[in-house]
Motif scaffolding. Structure first.
Motif, short mmCIF file in Angstrom:
data_model
loop_
_atom_site.label_atom_id
_atom_site.label_comp_id
_atom_site.label_asym_id
_atom_site.label_seq_id
_atom_site.Cartn_x
_atom_site.Cartn_y
_atom_site.Cartn_z
N PRO A 35 18.18 32.88 22.35
CA PRO A 35 19.61 33.44 22.92
C PRO A 35 20.52 33.32 21.65
O PRO A 35 21.38 34.19 21.67
N CYS A 36 20.53 32.50 20.82
CA CYS A 36 21.46 32.38 19.73
C CYS A 36 21.14 33.55 18.63
O CYS A 36 22.38 34.19 18.44
N ILE A 37 20.07 33.95 18.52
CA ILE A 37 19.79 35.21 17.65
C ILE A 37 20.18 36.52 18.56
O ILE A 37 20.76 37.23 17.72
N LEU A 38 19.87 36.64 19.70
CA LEU A 38 20.04 37.92 20.56
C LEU A 38 21.59 37.93 20.45
O LEU A 38 22.12 39.07 20.45
N HIS A 39 22.36 36.73 20.76
CA HIS A 39 23.68 36.85 20.63
C HIS A 39 24.38 37.42 19.43
O HIS A 39 25.43 38.05 19.49
N SER A 40 23.70 36.92 18.27
CA SER A 40 24.24 37.34 16.93
C SER A 40 24.04 38.84 16.86
O SER A 40 24.95 39.49 16.15
N ILE A 41 22.82 39.32 17.15
CA ILE A 41 22.63 40.55 16.92
C ILE A 41 23.30 41.50 17.96
O ILE A 41 24.03 42.60 17.53
N GLY A 42 23.54 41.35 19.24
CA GLY A 42 24.49 41.84 20.06
C GLY A 42 25.98 41.96 19.65
O GLY A 42 26.48 42.97 19.78
N SER A 43 26.33 40.76 19.09
CA SER A 43 27.65 40.68 18.57
C SER A 43 27.91 41.89 17.41
O SER A 43 29.23 42.08 17.16
N LEU A 48 28.76 40.19 23.80
CA LEU A 48 27.50 40.06 24.63
C LEU A 48 27.88 40.11 26.18
O LEU A 48 28.45 39.01 26.36
N LEU A 49 27.34 40.66 27.11
CA LEU A 49 27.45 40.42 28.46
C LEU A 49 26.49 39.72 29.12
O LEU A 49 26.35 38.72 30.12
N VAL A 66 19.67 43.77 25.53
CA VAL A 66 21.00 43.08 25.61
C VAL A 66 22.09 44.02 26.14
O VAL A 66 22.04 45.17 26.01
N LEU A 67 22.88 43.73 26.98
CA LEU A 67 23.96 44.20 27.53
C LEU A 67 25.15 44.04 26.89
O LEU A 67 25.47 42.61 26.68
N VAL A 68 25.86 44.88 26.13
CA VAL A 68 26.84 44.59 25.30
C VAL A 68 28.17 45.63 25.60
O VAL A 68 28.08 46.58 25.96
N GLU A 69 29.22 45.11 25.71
CA GLU A 69 30.50 46.01 25.72
C GLU A 69 30.72 46.42 24.28
O GLU A 69 30.99 45.85 23.43
N ILE A 70 30.73 47.77 24.56
CA ILE A 70 30.78 48.45 23.26
C ILE A 70 32.25 49.61 23.20
O ILE A 70 32.63 49.99 24.25
N ASP A 71 32.73 49.77 22.22
CA ASP A 71 33.81 50.66 22.02
C ASP A 71 33.22 51.97 21.60
O ASP A 71 32.58 52.27 20.52
N ILE A 72 33.15 53.17 22.34
CA ILE A 72 32.43 54.23 22.08
C ILE A 72 33.54 55.10 20.99
O ILE A 72 32.73 56.08 20.60
#
Length: 80
Positions: A35-43, A48-49, A66-72
């Motif tokens: 989870p730590c690595i996936l959080h880093s990649i998602g960030s 990361l949601l 991973v579900l991420v809030e992105i700015d399109i």
């Protein structure tokens, strides 16, 4: 249907550029499923949601989601 980030002051007539999006990470080695690595990649893409249930359980090998809030309105890397 239009997805927007909810707040008590949301104006449905206004377009918001921040949306949730599932990002699929292909061909990951097993030690990247932490989870730590996936959080880093998602960030790299946004806040990361959520991490996919199959990813957390490790039932789908070599693919993580991973579900991420992105700015399109921004540009993002094609590869990580």
């Amino acid at each position: 249907m239009k997805l927007t980030k909810w707040s008590p002051f949301v104006d449905i007539s206004e377009e918001y550029p921040i949306l949730p999006a599932w990002i699929t990470l292909l061909n990951l080695q097993p030690h990247f499923f932490s989870p730590c690595i996936l959080h880093s990649i998602g960030s790299l893409f946004g806040r990361l949601l959520r991490i996919d249930n199959a990813t957390v359980a490790g039932s789908r090998l070599f693919v993580a989601r991973v579900l991420v809030e992105i700015d399109i309105t921004k540009c993002y890397p094609d590869k990580v």
